[in-house]
Design a protein around this motif. Structure first.
Motif, short mmCIF file in Angstrom:
data_model
loop_
_atom_site.label_atom_id
_atom_site.label_comp_id
_atom_site.label_asym_id
_atom_site.label_seq_id
_atom_site.Cartn_x
_atom_site.Cartn_y
_atom_site.Cartn_z
N UNK A 51 0.80 -1.22 0.00
CA UNK A 51 0.00 0.00 0.00
C UNK A 51 0.83 1.26 0.00
N UNK A 149 -14.87 0.44 -21.41
CA UNK A 149 -16.15 -0.17 -21.04
C UNK A 149 -16.83 -0.76 -22.26
N UNK A 150 -16.75 -0.06 -23.38
CA UNK A 150 -17.58 -0.39 -24.52
C UNK A 150 -17.00 -1.44 -25.44
N UNK A 155 -11.58 -6.68 -22.26
CA UNK A 155 -11.56 -7.35 -20.96
C UNK A 155 -12.08 -8.78 -21.08
N UNK A 158 -15.63 -10.15 -19.90
CA UNK A 158 -15.92 -10.36 -18.48
C UNK A 158 -17.24 -9.64 -18.15
N UNK A 160 -18.20 -8.30 -15.50
CA UNK A 160 -18.05 -7.12 -14.66
C UNK A 160 -17.24 -6.02 -15.34
N UNK A 161 -16.85 -6.24 -16.58
CA UNK A 161 -16.05 -5.26 -17.32
C UNK A 161 -14.75 -4.93 -16.61
N UNK A 164 -9.16 -9.11 -14.34
CA UNK A 164 -8.69 -9.75 -13.11
C UNK A 164 -7.37 -10.42 -13.46
N UNK A 255 0.22 -4.04 -8.57
CA UNK A 255 -0.30 -3.36 -7.39
C UNK A 255 -1.70 -3.85 -7.04
N UNK A 256 -2.72 -3.51 -7.85
CA UNK A 256 -4.10 -3.79 -7.44
C UNK A 256 -4.52 -5.23 -7.71
N UNK A 258 -6.35 -6.13 -10.04
CA UNK A 258 -7.58 -6.07 -10.82
C UNK A 258 -7.76 -4.62 -11.22
N UNK A 260 -10.44 -1.77 -13.62
CA UNK A 260 -11.57 -1.54 -14.52
C UNK A 260 -11.42 -0.12 -15.04
N UNK A 262 -12.77 2.53 -14.36
CA UNK A 262 -12.74 3.55 -13.31
C UNK A 262 -11.34 3.80 -12.75
N UNK A 263 -10.48 2.77 -12.81
CA UNK A 263 -9.14 2.95 -12.26
C UNK A 263 -8.32 3.92 -13.10
N UNK A 295 0.86 10.50 -2.75
CA UNK A 295 0.34 9.18 -2.34
C UNK A 295 0.75 8.84 -0.91
N UNK B 88 -8.33 -1.65 -1.49
CA UNK B 88 -7.28 -2.65 -1.40
C UNK B 88 -6.31 -2.27 -0.29
N UNK B 89 -6.06 -0.98 -0.18
CA UNK B 89 -5.17 -0.50 0.90
C UNK B 89 -5.78 -0.86 2.27
N UNK B 112 -11.30 -7.12 -6.67
CA UNK B 112 -9.85 -7.02 -6.49
C UNK B 112 -9.35 -7.96 -5.40
N UNK B 184 -18.84 -2.47 -13.49
CA UNK B 184 -19.06 -3.88 -13.22
C UNK B 184 -20.43 -4.18 -12.64
N UNK B 187 -23.27 -3.84 -15.19
CA UNK B 187 -23.14 -4.67 -16.38
C UNK B 187 -23.50 -6.12 -16.11
N UNK B 429 -10.35 -18.27 -17.13
CA UNK B 429 -9.62 -17.06 -17.48
C UNK B 429 -8.54 -16.74 -16.47
N UNK B 430 -8.68 -17.25 -15.27
CA UNK B 430 -7.71 -16.93 -14.23
C UNK B 430 -6.84 -18.12 -13.89
#
Lengths: 358, 444
Positions: A51, A149-150, A155, A158, A160-161, A164, A255-256, A258, A260, A262-263, A295, B88-89, B112, B184, B187, B429-430
């Motif tokens: 983190x 997204x579109x 992705x 998936x 959830x768009x 992972x 790092x994350x 995952x 989407x 939004x990130x 950060x 996540x943090x 995540x 997500x 959708x 997929x994973x």
């Protein structure tokens, strides 16, 4: 007293043009690298790595990318988040197609996709400048967010768009996904960042960097002395996007775990831009300072009340942190409008004459 | 001179720090329950009541019963702001303190941390949100999403619509609008919605709301007015909900044909439109109001004593009670884990088993002081981490939510195959995805 270059003679051109011409700097950088590569992995906790340090590395790299464009070439961009996203999604597609390939290689290669997209969106920079260019890159940002997204192919359809990150290996060691230890991910991130920082600092010192700075300072004069504007500007866009793309791939993969659409939204672009401005425009070092401040400081502030045994509600801490960070940003910009990198330079200057200032 | 102060300051500082560390080092028997909440940011409107409900019920157990099975709960909130990176943090921050369960309260954060859960041995409770496919216990032994998945929710809506239309086959040739959060969360229902469209012969019109445009939907509702869908279905969250309800009222869309998922049914979602929102429907799986002994206990032992951030008039609102429901699941799973293992201080591994054999019968709901608060939880098992439980339809009467239907059961036969397929898809997929090694308990 200790930080003086007196008596250090440079007897060759190579020595004169070294990245760190002063012995003390070389010792300093070696110490930092030693700590980062050896001491931190041995002693740091998972939280500190996941983190704090990995995010700072990722964001520093993105800030370096934007700094090459905005700080060195003078082209204001608000599309950083989008370019980072291109890197992340490219890396995801690459690793779905080549699941057995070395993931570290894929992370770096995914920067190429980002560089290509970046150069396309850099085309308007030949025509427009300043705020108008910022608006054009803003369009890139929105367009790319929309794509993430579109275009479900990106992705892998998936529901959830989201992408992972699966477990992927390099040299037989899991580097991404849940089975990768934080130390591995940290070391991979650190190696990439160190290598790319070294490349970046050499680019900006060399011919390419000088043409960029010439364009930044006065593009007509630059053209008059024979610099081809469109090549220079496009190159800046491409290299900058390459760095951002690698940073984006690292964000998702190291790092994350995952990501989407939004990130990689406009807030991400602004965040990186603030890091560059506060760290110092036109300074590689500043990119690291900016990432650490923007950060790192909130995390330190959030942990502070608990450390001192004061119970403060989570939401209150969040509000306080917003206020403190905001105030500090204003404070730093008033004290030193050229960013933290300039403060660092002043400190070094002071250090040279210490303890007998004149 | 300056140096002297500096040294002095550093000395004092380190003394204080050392004493603080020493005082915190005292060991204590307790169960750590972190709550990932968001009281800031664009989703705070939905996040605050839930955070309050979750916190207050657990705090009430501490005050009234001294915790669960005589062990105090340590409740700690971590602010995520509905942001994935911060979530996540938070997860990383609480991980080291040995949590028995983590509630991410965001689909993005859930996605995540799903792969991390099995590695860290921490059960994740994503109550009726998150990855629907995680209901498949064989592939996701550490993730739980009772009482129902989004696909169950959609099928329940269609049961309700079918009831109103006089049979689902009457939907042929009609148009159903789907307004959703373009991420997500929104959708996810689309595959099932499209399958329904094929099965029943209606057309679907999709109206995505991008996260940045949540409060700016007037253009989108102009399209709704043009398309005139016979029913509108909404998957909204945060600031998107009240905006949509207001806009729907503005274009005079018949509110009793406008159905929201359970996350679109906050009191503050319908209230801003006031009387114009009258008739707006949403699914719900928890009781509303304060007329439950356990909620009265919360008022008495927590809120009246000033140990909560909840304004008194907000207790009993839908999302507050949703938070209480969430905490009931946590508390019952911990209690169940204590029963199975015979231990008092349970770990994440034990609570995972507690969730797998979680049962809350109607009698148990009554015993908890929450009679009829939720449908009996009886179908969660080793293989089914969701249970596909029933929900009911509620309607806004201008000032509050009123229950207007009986418990509606989802179309499990339609949903389950989709879930299995989605889980398989996720796993392929994973790759490499870890095989389940955790044994099933006999009692399930």
């Amino acid at each position: 007293m200790f930080y003086r270059e007196a008596g250090q003679y440079k007897t060759s051109y190579a020595a004169d043009q070294a990245l760190f011409p002063i012995l003390q700097d070389r010792i300093g950088i070696a110490a930092i690298l030693l700590i980062a590569f050896v001491v931190v992995p041995l002693f740091a906790s998972d939280f500190l790595l996941n983190s704090f340090l990995i995010p700072i590395l990722v964001l520093s790299l993105a800030a370096i990318g934007l700094n090459l464009l905005t700080g060195y070439t003078g082209l204001l961009s608000l599309g950083t988040g989008g370019f980072m996203g291109v890197g992340a999604f490219a890396c995801y597609k690459l690793t779905s197609i080549f699941p057995d390939a070395n993931i570290v290689l894929l992370i770096v290669v995914s920067g190429v996709a980002s560089a290509a997209v970046g150069s396309v969106f850099g085309l308007p920079s030949l025509r427009i400048k300043g705020f108008y260019l910022a608006v054009a890159t803003l369009a890139a940002q929105f367009f790319l967010s929309w794509c993430f997204i579109r275009i479900p192919w990106l992705y892998n359809y998936n529901v959830s768009a989201a992408i992972e990150v699966p477990t992927r290996t390099a040299f037989g060691i899991p580097v991404t996904g849940p089975n990768a230890t934080s130390v591995t991910r940290y070391l991979v991130a650190l190696s990439i960042v160190v290598a790319m920082t070294w490349v970046a600092s050499n680019i900006v010192r060399g011919r390419i960097g000088r043409t960029w700075m010439a364009v930044r300072d006065m593009d007509i004069a630059a053209e008059l002395i024979g610099i081809r504007l469109y090549r220079t500007k496009l190159l800046a866009f491409a290299i900058s996007s390459f760095y951002c793309g690698v940073a984006g791939a690292m964000l998702a993969f190291l790092w994350l775990g995952a990501a989407e659409s939004e990130s990689f939204n406009i807030n991400q672009s602004f965040l990186i831009l603030f890091m560059v401005i506060i760290g110092g425009l036109g300074s590689i070092m500043g990119s690291f300072f900016g990432a650490m401040l923007i950060w790192g400081l909130p995390i330190v502030l959030r942990a502070a009340p608990e450390f001192f045994g004061v119970t403060v509600r989570a939401a209150t801490v969040e509000h306080l942190q917003f206020m403190v960070v905001g105030a500090l940003i204003i404070f730093f910009l008033i004290v030193e409008p050229h960013g933290l990198a300039r403060l660092w330079q002043i400190a070094k200057q002071k250090l040279r004459v210490w303890p007998f200032p004149y | 001179m300056r140096l002297k102060y500096l040294v002095l300051g550093a000395a004092v500082g380190s003394l204080v720090g050392a004493s603080v560390l020493a005082s915190r080092a005292e060991a204590q028997e307790s169960i750590f329950v972190p709550l990932l909440t968001y009281r800031t940011g664009p989703f705070a409107g939905s996040g605050i009541p839930i955070a309050n409900g979750m916190h207050d019920y657990l705090a009430m157990l501490n005050e009234r019963d001294g915790g669960i099975g005589g062990v105090k709960l340590v409740i700690e909130e971590c602010e995520t702001g509905y942001n994935n990176a911060k979530g996540v943090e938070c997860y990383e921050a609480v991980k080291s303190k040995k949590p028995v369960v983590v509630n991410p309260y965001s689909t993005g954060i859930t996605l995540a941390i799903i792969p991390k859960a099995a590695v860290d041995k921490i059960p994740i409770l994503s109550m009726a949100y998150g990855l629907s496919a995680s209901a498949v216990g064989n592939e996701f032994p550490w993730i739980f999403n009772p009482p129902a998945t989004y696909w169950d929710g959609l099928s329940m809506m269609f049961r309700y619509i079918g009831g109103k239309e006089g049979g689902l086959d009457k939907l042929k040739g009609k148009t159903i609008g789907y307004i959703y959060f373009d991420g997500g969360y929104g959708l996810e229902p689309i595959p099932l919605l499209e399958q329904f469209a094929k099965d029943y012969g209606f057309t679907v019109k999709k109206y995505p709301v991008p996260p940045a445009e949540m409060q700016n939907q007037s253009g989108l509702w102009l399209n709704v007015r043009r398309d005139r869908p016979d029913w509108m279905i909404m998957w909204g969250w945060g600031a998107m909900n009240p905006t949509a309800v207001k806009e729907a009222a503005k274009i005079n869309y018949p509110m009793d044909k406008f159905i929201g998922i359970w996350w679109s049914g906050g009191d503050d979602d319908a209230r801003p439109a006031g009387a114009d929102a009258k008739g707006y429907l949403t699914l719900n799986f928890n009781g509303v109001g304060t007329n439950y002994p356990a909620i009265q206990d919360i008022v008495k032992t927590v809120v009246d004593k000033g140990k909560s951030q909840t304004p008194k008039d907000k207790i009993g609102e839908n999302l507050y009670n949703r938070g209480v429901y969430n905490s009931v699941l946590i508390a019952e799973a911990i209690r169940n884990a204590q029963k199975i293992t015979g231990k008092k201080v349970v770990t994440g591994e034990d609570v995972r088993r507690g969730f797998e054999s979680l049962k809350i019968s109607a009698a148990r709901w009554k015993e908890l002081g929450l009679p009829e608060f939720g449908a009996p939880i009886e179908a969660v098992s080793c293989t089914d981490h969701n249970g596909h439980h029933a929900a009911y339809m509620q309607q806004w009467d201008g000032t509050k939510w009123v229950k207007v239907s009986d418990w509606i059961v989802p179309m499990k036969e339609k949903v389950r195959p989709l879930l299995e397929a989605a889980a398989k898809d996720y796993v392929t997929k994973n790759q490499p995805w870890p095989k389940r090694t955790e044994p099933c308990d006999k009692s399930t």
